[in-house]
Design an enzyme around this catalytic site. Structure first.
Site, PDB file in Angstrom:
ATOM      1  N   ASP A   1      27.728 -28.924 181.699  1.00  0.00           N
ATOM      2  CA  ASP A   1      27.067 -29.710 180.650  1.00  0.00           C
ATOM      3  C   ASP A   1      25.595 -29.326 180.541  1.00  0.00           C
ATOM      4  O   ASP A   1      24.710 -30.169 180.648  1.00  0.00           O
ATOM      5  CB  ASP A   1      27.242 -31.209 180.955  1.00  0.00           C
TER       6      ASP A   1
ATOM      7  N   ASP B   1      31.159 -27.626 178.415  1.00  0.00           N
ATOM      8  CA  ASP B   1      30.086 -28.096 177.546  1.00  0.00           C
ATOM      9  C   ASP B   1      28.894 -27.169 177.725  1.00  0.00           C
ATOM     10  O   ASP B   1      27.789 -27.561 178.127  1.00  0.00           O
ATOM     11  CB  ASP B   1      29.724 -29.558 177.825  1.00  0.00           C
TER      12      ASP B   1
ATOM     13  N   ASN C   1      34.552 -30.351 175.696  1.00  0.00           N
ATOM     14  CA  ASN C   1      34.862 -30.948 174.394  1.00  0.00           C
ATOM     15  C   ASN C   1      33.811 -30.590 173.345  1.00  0.00           C
ATOM     16  O   ASN C   1      34.131 -30.396 172.169  1.00  0.00           O
ATOM     17  CB  ASN C   1      35.025 -32.461 174.510  1.00  0.00           C
TER      18      ASN C   1
ATOM     19  N   HIS D   1      37.176 -29.351 182.757  1.00  0.00           N
ATOM     20  CA  HIS D   1      35.991 -30.038 182.225  1.00  0.00           C
ATOM     21  C   HIS D   1      36.037 -31.535 182.488  1.00  0.00           C
ATOM     22  O   HIS D   1      35.034 -32.133 182.888  1.00  0.00           O
ATOM     23  CB  HIS D   1      35.859 -29.786 180.723  1.00  0.00           C
TER      24      HIS D   1
ATOM     25  N   HIS E   1      32.589 -41.813 181.260  1.00  0.00           N
ATOM     26  CA  HIS E   1      33.862 -41.653 180.574  1.00  0.00           C
ATOM     27  C   HIS E   1      35.037 -42.295 181.301  1.00  0.00           C
ATOM     28  O   HIS E   1      36.081 -42.554 180.697  1.00  0.00           O
ATOM     29  CB  HIS E   1      34.169 -40.167 180.365  1.00  0.00           C
TER      30      HIS E   1
ATOM     31  N   ASP F   1      31.201 -35.958 182.742  1.00  0.00           N
ATOM     32  CA  ASP F   1      30.242 -37.014 183.048  1.00  0.00           C
ATOM     33  C   ASP F   1      28.938 -36.360 183.492  1.00  0.00           C
ATOM     34  O   ASP F   1      28.944 -35.488 184.376  1.00  0.00           O
ATOM     35  CB  ASP F   1      30.774 -37.937 184.149  1.00  0.00           C
ATOM     36  N   HIS F   2      27.831 -36.792 182.908  1.00  0.00           N
ATOM     37  CA  HIS F   2      26.543 -36.144 183.154  1.00  0.00           C
ATOM     38  C   HIS F   2      25.911 -36.703 184.418  1.00  0.00           C
ATOM     39  O   HIS F   2      24.908 -37.422 184.383  1.00  0.00           O
ATOM     40  CB  HIS F   2      25.625 -36.335 181.948  1.00  0.00           C
TER      41      HIS F   2
END
Length: 330
Positions: free
Chosen positions: A47, A80, A118, A212, A221, A248-249
């Protein structure tokens, strides 16, 4: 389709890429040598693609420092890769601005193995998978799903995006590039069959699956229920050691309550979500951090050492367990 090359790994990769076929074909296989002593080390980042913003450049700097210290073999990206909506084409400047011009450290000039996220699916997916990008930067390798044999470990990269019902049923105004995926049911059936077969046949000391989306998480999420139902039973039945994801960041380490699998999230390569924590899975959480950072993994025949670092390169969490004691370490 296997790749057997006695020459350089780069040539092996080029030959394999040239043989890419249908999305429904058997998983592509790649080879990457371990160190002379049989050990392996790599970094994991997810991400990240924001042209250096949201501390992406600072994280990249620390990755370079740790990469040099560990003499890493390669880098794993959990997807991402390009925000907000993937690449617009093979010549999109975002590729260089978010990748080539950011991860410039000498230690990061190794092969990068990446899956799609995504946000990548919201752009031109075929461009992101195109061999043209490898001509622009030889480090780049991104496919939907593939297997990487690194001698001591085998990595099973899984395209988790088509599993998620919401992207098809309620895309919330987003447009996804599903070329090569439809019909979805056939794609998923073949993918699950191929993953199960590859895991079952693997004789590697370590089995590591990369996707991912999270299977277990306390992040924004939540658990990806489709993966819990369809993929997790296959991982448990085939002695998978690690499941690594982004989405998830944050950074987190979760143990499974009834198997040796360790769930590792490294999705903090740029923009992070502060204070967004769910209560689910808290009883098995070993570590959670809602800031930016990345992860390193060091493997030997008998031991795994996993470290999580923040944006300043500080070690936030260290997990060390002998191979034979993975289950008892839960």
């Amino acid at each position: 389709m296997a790749c057997f090359c006695n020459k350089s790994m780069a040539l092996c990769l080029v030959l394999t890429i040239c043989l890419l076929g249908s999305s429904f074909a058997e998983l592509q296989r790649f080879e990457h040598p371990a160190n002379g002593d049989g050990s392996l080390s790599f970094l994991v980042i997810g991400d990240w693609g924001r042209r250096g913003a949201y501390n992406q450049s600072e994280v990249a700097f620390q990755m370079g420092r740790i990469g040099e210290k560990l003499n890493i073999n390669f880098v794993v990206s959990t997807g991402d890769d390009f925000y907000d909506n993937g690449l617009t084409g093979e010549n999109d400047p975002a590729f260089e601005e978010s990748f080539s011009k950011i991860y410039t450290a000498k230690s990061l000039q190794k092969q990068w193995y990446s899956v799609l996220g995504n946000h990548d699916y919201r752009g031109d997916v075929k461009a992101q998978l195109s061999p043209v990008l490898k001509k622009l930067d030889s480090r780049w390798l991104c496919l939907r799903s593939f297997v990487l044999n690194a001698e001591i470990a085998e990595f099973f990269f899984v395209d988790t995006n088509p599993f998620v019902d919401a992207y098809f049923e309620n895309p919330k105004g987003h447009s996804y590039d599903w070329r090569g995926v439809l019909p979805r049911e056939k794609y998923l059936a073949n993918l699950l069959k191929d993953i199960e077969s590859a895991l079952r046949e693997s004789r590697a000391k370590w089995k590591i699956v990369v996707g991912h989306h999270a299977i277990r998480t306390v992040g924004h999420h939540g658990d990806t229920r489709e993966l819990v139902k369809q993929l997790l039973p296959i991982l448990k039945a085939n002695d998978v050691d690690l499941y690594i994801n982004g989405h998830d960041h944050c950074l987190e380490h979760i143990s499974d309550a009834n198997s040796p699998i360790q769930f590792l999230t490294s999705g903090a390569g740029s923009k992070a979500w502060r204070g967004d924590v769910k209560t689910l899975n808290r009883e098995v959480v070993k570590f959670f951090y809602d800031g930016q950072g990345f992860m390193s993994v060091q493997l030997t025949q008998t031991n795994a050492e996993i470290l999580f670092y923040d944006v300043a390169g500080k070690v936030l969490h260290r997990w060390n367990a002998p191979k034979q004691q993975l289950y008892s370490a839960i």
